[in-house]
Design an enzyme around this catalytic site. Structure first.
Site, PDB file in Angstrom:
ATOM      1  CG  LEU A  39       8.810  -3.341   0.779  1.00 29.00           C
ATOM      2  CD1 LEU A  39       8.816  -4.883  -0.082  1.00 29.00           C
ATOM      3  CD2 LEU A  39       8.198  -3.243  -1.281  1.00 29.00           C
TER       4      LEU A  39
ATOM      5  N   GLY B   8       3.912   1.210   1.733  1.00 31.34           N
ATOM      6  CA  GLY B   8       5.131   0.706   0.904  1.00 31.34           C
ATOM      7  C   GLY B   8       5.892   0.924   2.403  1.00 31.34           C
TER       8      GLY B   8
ATOM      9  CG  ASP C 167      -6.735  -9.593   8.464  1.00 31.40           C
ATOM     10  OD1 ASP C 167      -6.153  -8.752   7.897  1.00 31.40           O
ATOM     11  OD2 ASP C 167      -7.005  -8.114   9.119  1.00 31.40           O
TER      12      ASP C 167
ATOM     13  CG  ASP D 138      -1.705   0.834   1.433  1.00 32.29           C
ATOM     14  OD1 ASP D 138      -1.939   2.276   0.708  1.00 32.29           O
ATOM     15  OD2 ASP D 138      -2.774   1.617   2.016  1.00 32.29           O
TER      16      ASP D 138
HETATM   17  P1  IMP Z   1       2.188  -0.618   3.624  1.00 29.68           P
HETATM   18  O1  IMP Z   1       2.738  -0.333   4.715  1.00 29.68           O
HETATM   19  O2  IMP Z   1       1.072   0.795   3.631  1.00 29.68           O
HETATM   20  O3  IMP Z   1       2.351  -0.815   2.473  1.00 29.68           O
HETATM   21  O4  IMP Z   1       0.854  -1.625   4.294  1.00 29.68           O
HETATM   22  C1  IMP Z   1       0.855  -2.424   4.194  1.00 29.68           C
HETATM   23  C2  IMP Z   1       0.194  -3.387   4.882  1.00 29.68           C
HETATM   24  O5  IMP Z   1      -0.927  -3.216   5.283  1.00 29.68           O
HETATM   25  C3  IMP Z   1       0.002  -4.954   4.195  1.00 29.68           C
HETATM   26  O6  IMP Z   1       0.916  -6.217   4.625  1.00 29.68           O
HETATM   27  C4  IMP Z   1      -1.183  -5.116   4.904  1.00 29.68           C
HETATM   28  O7  IMP Z   1      -1.378  -5.931   5.448  1.00 29.68           O
HETATM   29  C5  IMP Z   1      -1.877  -4.182   5.326  1.00 29.68           C
HETATM   30  N1  IMP Z   1      -2.821  -3.515   4.494  1.00 29.68           N
HETATM   31  C6  IMP Z   1      -3.138  -2.119   3.357  1.00 29.68           C
HETATM   32  N2  IMP Z   1      -4.174  -2.083   2.612  1.00 29.68           N
HETATM   33  C7  IMP Z   1      -5.191  -2.789   3.048  1.00 29.68           C
HETATM   34  C8  IMP Z   1      -5.907  -3.179   2.584  1.00 29.68           C
HETATM   35  O8  IMP Z   1      -6.454  -3.041   1.180  1.00 29.68           O
HETATM   36  N3  IMP Z   1      -6.613  -5.217   2.999  1.00 29.68           N
HETATM   37  C9  IMP Z   1      -6.558  -5.571   3.659  1.00 29.68           C
HETATM   38  N4  IMP Z   1      -5.145  -5.024   4.438  1.00 29.68           N
HETATM   39  C10 IMP Z   1      -3.639  -4.055   3.869  1.00 29.68           C
END
Ligand code: IMP
Length: 181
Positions: free
Chosen positions: A110, A107, A162, A105
């Site tokens: 990651l 990042g 989820d 999303d």
């Molecule tokens: P980031 O750190 O913003 O890239 O988000 C990564 C984590 O947020 C993912 O591994 C998910 O656990 C959670 N996440 C982000 N977007 C979604 C979504 O649309 N549905 C469910 N979980 C999400």
């Protein structure tokens, strides 16, 4: 259009199981040619990646192993929210590593995983495979070699993803229906 109700929230089906499986097959095909003759160490970031990881590994041909890790979030005394990678028992030095994510999303997750791995190990190579990617919300510059499907900024569930712990088992991908009450 198929809709479901989960914890009083309405979700609309956006991506069918067939589309998801086809996207995973495309990733596997590319990995099969990119890593021919090499051994892969997959590192799957739990919880959400378990379904994608299972489907992907069924289709991958080069010799491989898989290890599962988790992100533990806690409040540091001076540094605020700390995200720590836990459960990594493998030595990644000299290995061809592919990180498996359910969704990228912003990042930030990651980025944490990558920087923790790179501060501890010197893998021969490291690549990222994610089932879903939200390009409009991505804030980092880590290249993502293998993307299943790009999606808009909607909140989605199913295929391991989820809503408050529920919906991971759904066989299609559903997006929250913000127009419903
Ligand atoms: P980031 O750190 O913003 O890239 O988000 C990564 C984590 O947020 C993912 O591994 C998910 O656990 C959670 N996440 C982000 N977007 C979604 C979504 O649309 N549905 C469910 N979980 C999400």
């Amino acid at each position: 259009m198929k809709t479901i109700l989960l914890l009083n929230k309405k979700f609309k089906m956006k991506i069918s199981s067939v589309q998801v499986k086809t996207a995973i097959e495309h990733i596997a095909d590319r990995i099969n040619s990119d890593y021919e003759g090499k051994e892969i160490l997959f590192v799957a970031v739990l919880n959400g990646s378990f379904m994608f990881a299972a489907e992907l590994l069924r289709k991958v041909k080069p010799l491989n192993r898989i290890s599962f890790v988790k992100i533990a979030s806690y409040q540091g005394e001076t540094t605020g929210a700390i995200k720590e990678l836990i459960g990594l028992k493998e030595d990644l030095n000299g290995k061809h590593v592919i990180l498996i994510e359910d969704i990228v999303d912003t990042g930030f997750t990651l980025d944490h995983v990558m920087s923790q791995i790179k501060s501890t190990y010197r893998p021969a190579s490291i690549a990222v495979a994610t089932l879903l990617f939200k390009p409009q919300s991505y804030r980092k510059s880590i290249p993502i070699a293998y993307i299943g499907l790009e999606i808009p900024n909607d909140f989605v569930i199913g295929w391991g993803l989820d809503y408050n712990g529920y919906g991971r088992n759904l066989d299609n991908i559903y997006a929250v229906d913000n127009h419903s009450s």
